[in-house]
Each structure stands twice: as structure tokens, then as C-alpha cells.
Design a protein around this motif. Structure first.
Motif, short mmCIF file in Angstrom:
data_model
loop_
_atom_site.label_atom_id
_atom_site.label_comp_id
_atom_site.label_asym_id
_atom_site.label_seq_id
_atom_site.Cartn_x
_atom_site.Cartn_y
_atom_site.Cartn_z
N LEU A 36 0.86 -1.19 0.00
CA LEU A 36 0.00 0.00 0.00
C LEU A 36 0.89 1.23 0.00
N ILE A 37 0.60 2.16 -0.89
CA ILE A 37 1.28 3.45 -0.84
C ILE A 37 0.45 4.32 0.10
N ASN A 38 0.99 4.52 1.28
CA ASN A 38 0.24 5.23 2.31
C ASN A 38 0.41 6.73 2.11
N PHE A 39 -0.43 7.30 1.24
CA PHE A 39 -0.26 8.71 0.89
C PHE A 39 -0.56 9.65 2.05
N ALA A 40 -1.10 9.13 3.14
CA ALA A 40 -1.33 9.98 4.30
C ALA A 40 -0.05 10.17 5.12
N HIS A 41 1.02 9.49 4.72
CA HIS A 41 2.20 9.47 5.57
C HIS A 41 2.85 10.85 5.73
N GLY A 42 2.87 11.65 4.66
CA GLY A 42 3.42 13.00 4.77
C GLY A 42 2.66 13.81 5.81
N GLY A 109 -9.80 -3.89 -3.40
CA GLY A 109 -8.63 -3.81 -4.26
C GLY A 109 -7.69 -2.72 -3.78
N ARG A 110 -6.43 -2.82 -4.24
CA ARG A 110 -5.42 -1.88 -3.76
C ARG A 110 -5.73 -0.45 -4.15
N LEU A 111 -6.33 -0.26 -5.33
CA LEU A 111 -6.64 1.09 -5.78
C LEU A 111 -7.52 1.81 -4.76
N ALA A 117 -6.17 6.32 1.32
CA ALA A 117 -4.99 6.94 1.94
C ALA A 117 -4.89 8.41 1.54
N LEU A 118 -5.13 8.70 0.25
CA LEU A 118 -5.10 10.10 -0.20
C LEU A 118 -6.12 10.93 0.58
N MET A 119 -7.32 10.36 0.71
CA MET A 119 -8.38 11.09 1.42
C MET A 119 -8.03 11.26 2.89
#
Lengths: 310, 239
Positions: A36-42, A109-111, A117-119
């Protein structure tokens, strides 16, 4: 560029590389375990900086409710780091439980999880904006800045602390992942998630542990960052988060040493591009170089191509 | 020890098992035979329900193990608490880890250090080839060696009951014999074993009892030696 400014830039590059590396680590650990690309990480980095701000100002006695004794700034700094890492780890674990786990349970699904994560990142940013307002805050000076000059090259103790922290974290994590059973379980999950419970290992425990590691390192980066550049605002995690993510990919996402090398590579490229070209060209040229690199080696420096699982 | 009663299982809306019943007694080696798609693996997956999307849904019936209902138990506890080891179809060893790390991982939930050390020795004496390759990455091992590792790994979980899903698949006849001999050794030392197999020849040679599945139902059961001489089975499965 003379030798003096070369070393000056080198130290700056290492400091920025350390920030990127510490954040990139969270992306790479979570990706390694969950793909998972955890886009909330930043934004976890941002939350870490804010938690650090409130912990530090509380320990300094800035609020009506305060500690009965006065702590020296150095003690406050160390306590702030530790408490912030613990609390931010709690935020990361909560995020996993509230946002990602329910989707995983349903076999999404991963998408869908990446979009979540973005949200989640946007919610953290705008939740902060709504709760605390748009005004910037200044992080208190906890470490008395000492400036050293060696052979015309100047650097502060903060920079040294940042670089040493990043190196320390690298060796700590490598040891955890190589030598401990939970570290082996993290590597095993990245290879075959379904077979892990067959070893008597609860997957959720490993995932929670991964989020604890990633989030506490982001918190460490957050507190160190505002100790060096003491301005806090809700969107402070967005750009640095993207850059760290790119660093993780350039290093080879899923690989711990990749996150570190990628972070340092990005730090070096940025600083040295800015040293030669006008600073407005910095990101354009830096990312141009990285794009070129990825088109030649899409798996990153340490990454190996692998079949997509899950 | 293991009792499956009237088990109905669905994948989505399609029923894959239509009420099967079987049992395994302590110390037995039992085999479940059948062609591809007969529902053998589904039966195993119902005992140890792995995370979605692989998990079948049990709609009726029950699975009791040593008097306890296994259906609500998550797979990691089936292993860690109930001491059932599974050697899954396709082995599913961790290729990015070494042989030793794979075995070590299987001891994750165990605290009995002294016994763990004896178990390592046991695995390496059962499979000397694993001992030679202790520190080798598992994706460099041959298929046979990986199958041995998967079996050793299930043993290292501290299991006293091992389930195997098509262990002979992809193995040469020689390796097959070797593997089943090890299973027999384990069984004689007290391990209860339940083998799902397509290869009726070898399974009937080593097992005590056998069940035969067709289209999601058990159509025959009995002593392995009796099934081996049954004309119907000889025609269809032993050809």
C-alpha cells in the motif's frame, strides 16, 4: 564551486537527505508489508510536528495546566521526542484501524485503499486547519543552537543531531528487520501474505507494528524538522511527503536501505542543483534527473522486479 | 481428534461441498483422495480459513477439534493454540527468507525454548538436505527441497496434527517416496496426519484410512488397503 562551499553544501544535503530518509522509511515499510502506498504518511509527519509543538509547549509550562517543576530545555527536547513518537504512533495505528483495515477485511482492491490513503491525508490536513486555524505557529527553541566552524565550513549542532538520528534509525531498523521474529514476519508478509497466519502469526499484529515504526519515525522527523525550521502550518507535510515518497521509489520501495539511499540522493541532488542553478530551477531539474533515472531503472536503486501479489 | 460433520461450503453463491463428514483419530494417517475440483482443498481450507479472497464460506455443519468448535477460530490461532500445522498447496514457503528463517518464523508463537531446539534437530535429521542449506535463500531451493521445508515448517509450529495439501504435486517419484517415508516416520512417532492427495498410488500405500471425494461429496471410505484393491478405484484412480 570551491572546496569550502562543496563541504558546506554536503552538510546541508545530508541534513535534508536525513529528513527525506526518515519520512521515506514510513512509505517503504508500509509498502513492504501491505503493498500500500500510504499517501497519508506526509501528513503523519505534519501531525507529528504539531503533537511535538503541543508537547513541548506543555512541558515548558505555556498553558494554565502545567507541570509542577521547570525542566531544562534539553530535557524538554528529549521528552518531547519520546512522547511525540509514542503519540504519533498512536495516530498512525488509529489511521490503519479506522481507514485501511475495514477495506482490507472486505478484500478491497489496492486502488481503493490507495485512494482512501489520499483522502485520509486530506482529512488530516483540513482537520488540522479546521481545528487550529490557518495561522502558523513557531516551534520553541529547545536546543540551544551552537554554530561550529571548521575550515570555513559552518554547521549547527541541530544538523549533526538530525544526521546522527537518521543513521541511528537506519541501523536500528535494519537490525529489527534482519534479526527479530517480527522483522522476519514483516519480510515474510511482503512475499506471501496469505501464508503468514500458517506460522501462527496474527497478520494484524505485524501490520500494527509496521505502522508504529513508520509513524514514530515520521514523528522523529517532524520534531527534528521544526527544531531546524521552526514554522508549523497544516500543509507542511504535503510537499516533503511527496518528495520522500519519490525518494523511497528511487531507492527501491519496500527496501529499508533504499529509503535511506533514496532520501540522501534526493537531498544531494536538490542542494547541489540549487548551488549551481538559480533556486527556482531546483525542483524542476532535481525531479527531471530522478525521472530519467527511473526510466532507466524503474525498480529503483535496490528494488527488484516482483510479481504483483494480493 | 478431528470431526467434520455435514459440512456445506460455498464460494460466492456456488456450493462447493455438499455436506461432507469425516473424522481423524489421534495417531492416524488419513488421506482424502479425489480428482481436481472434487473439493479436497476446500475441505482443508475450511479447517484453516485463510484471509479473503481465498476463504470459503461455511454455511452449514461443524468442524470439531479435540472437542472444540474450530469454525470461529482465526487461522493463526488454529496454528498457535490448537497446534495444527498446514502444508499448503504449492508449498508457499517464504522465498525471500533463508531456510533457517522460515523455520524460525514458524516458532513465532512458541515459548518452549528447549523443545524448539530439539524440534530443529529433528527437522534437520528428517531432512538432511535442509541442514546443508540452512542459510540459503529459499527461492534458490529446488521444488522438492521447498516441499521438505514446508513440511518442516509445519512441524516447527509445534503441531501434533499436520494437514498436507497435495504434497506430491510437482515431485519426482523418488522424492515423493522420500517425503511420504518421512511422513510415516513422523506418524509412527505420534504425529497425526491428514493428507489431501490426487496421487492415490502413493497416498494409499502409506495411509491407514482413506476417503474418496467426488463433486463435493464423500463417495467412499475405508481402510487404505481395502480401497487400494477396490476395482472401481483401481479403474478410476490407480489406472
Amino acid at each position: 564551486m570551491d572546496i569550502q562551499s562543496f563541504f558546506q553544501n554536503l552538510i546541508n544535503a545530508m541534513q535534508w537527505g536525513s529528513f527525506y530518509a526518515l519520512i521515506a522509511l514510513g512509505y517503504t515499510l508500509v509498502y513492504g508489508v501491505l503493498l500500500l502506498i500510504n499517501f497519508a504518511h506526509g501528513d503523519i509527519f505534519m501531525v507529528g510536528a504539531y503533537i511535538g509543538f503541543f508537547v513541548a509547549t506543555f512541558l515548558l509550562g505555556s498553558y494554565a495546566f502545567h507541570l509542577p517543576m521547570i525542566l531544562s530545555p534539553n530535557v524538554v527536547f528529549v521528552l518531547t521526542l519520546l512522547i511525540t513518537m509514542i503519540l504519533t504512533a498512536g495516530v498512525g495505528v488509529t489511521l490503519e484501524r479506522v481507514a485501511y483495515r475495514p477495506l482490507r477485511r472486505r478484500g478491497a482492491g489496492r486502488l481503493y485503499i490507495v485512494i482512501t490513503a489520499l483522502m485520509a491525508g486530506l482529512i488530516l490536513e483540513n482537520g488540522n486547519l479546521a481545528l487550529l486555524g490557518a495561522s502558523r505557529r513557531a516551534f520553541p527553541d529547545l536546543i540551544e543552537k551552537v554554530v561550529y566552524t571548521i575550515g570555513g565550513v559552518t554547521f549547527t549542532n541541530v544538523k549533526i543531531i538530525v544526521i546522527l538520528a537518521a543513521l541511528g534509525v537506519f541501523f536500528l531498523l535494519e537490525t529489527i528487520v534482519r534479526k527479530t521474529k517480527i522483522g522476519m514476519a514483516m519480510r515474510a508478509i511482503s512475499y506471501d501474505r496469505v501464508a503468514v497466519p500458517l506460522m501462527g502469526i496474527p497478520i494484524d499484529t505485524v501490520i500494527v507494528f509496521t505502522f508504529i515504526l513508520g509513524s514514530s519515525m515520521a514523528a522523529l522527523a517532524g520534531v527534528l524538522f521544526v527544531s531546524a525550521y521552526p514554522v508549523l502550518e497544516p500543509y507542511m507535510g504535503a510537499m516533503i511527503g511527496w518528495k520522500a515518497f519519490i525518494a523511497a521509489v528511487v531507492g527501491g520501495i519496500g527496501e529499508i536501505r533504499g529509503a535511506f539511499i533514496g532520501g540522501f540522493v534526493l537531498g544531494f541532488i536538490e542542494i547541489f542543483v540549487a548551488a549551481v542553478f538559480p533556486s527556482t530551477f531546483r525542483d524542476l531539474i532535481a525531479f527531471g534527473i530522478l525521472l530519467l533515472f527511473l526510466s532507466i531503472k524503474p525498480t529503483g536503486i535496490f528494488g527488484v522486479a516482483r510479481a504483483q501479489k494480493i | 481428534m478431528l470431526e467434520i460433520e455435514n459440512l456445506h461450503v460455498q464460494y460466492g453463491n456456488i456450493e462447493a461441498l455438499h455436506g461432507i463428514s469425516l473424522h481423524v483419530k489421534p495417531g492416524e494417517m488419513v488421506t482424502l483422495l479425489g480428482a481436481n475440483g472434487a473439493g479436497k482443498s476446500t475441505t482443508l481450507m475450511s479447517i484453516m480459513r485463510l484471509p479473503p479472497p481465498e476463504a470459503p464460506r461455511v454455511t452449514q455443519g461443524r468442524i470439531m477439534y479435540k472437542g472444540i468448535d474450530l469454525l470461529p477460530v482465526p487461522p493463526h490461532l488454529v496454528v498457535a493454540q490448537h497446534k495444527i500445522g498446514l502444508v499448503p498447496e504449492g508449498r508457499r514457503v517464504f522465498g525471500n527468507l533463508t531456510v533457517l528463517e522460515n523455520l524460525k518464523l514458524a516458532t513465532y508463537a512458541r515459548k518452549d525454548t528447549a523443545q524448539i531446539h530439539r524440534d530443529y534437530e529433528r527437522v534437520f535429521s528428517l531432512f538432511p538436505r535442509l541442514s546443508d542449506r540452512k542459510n540459503q535463500r529459499v527461492d534458490t531451493l529446488s521444488g522438492g527441497e521447498q516441499q521438505m521445508l514446508a513440511t518442516g515448517r509445519a512441524f516447527m509450529c509445534g503441531a501434533d496434527f499436520i494437514l498436507l495439501d497435495e504434497p506430491s504435486m510437482g515431485l519426482s517419484p523418488l522424492l515423493m517416496q522420500e517425503l511420504f517415508k518421512v511422513l510415516m516416520d513422523l506418524n509412527q512417532a505420534g504425529m497425526t496426519i491428514f493428507v489431501v492427495e490426487q496421487n492415490a498410488h502413493i497416498a494409499l500405500k502409506y495411509a491407514h484410512r482413506a476417503y474418496l471425494m467426488e463433486a463435493g461429496q464423500i463417495v467412499m471410505e475405508g481402510k487404505a488397503s481395502e480401497l487400494a484393491t477396490n476395482p472401481e478405484i483401481q479403474k478410476a484412480y490407480l489406472g
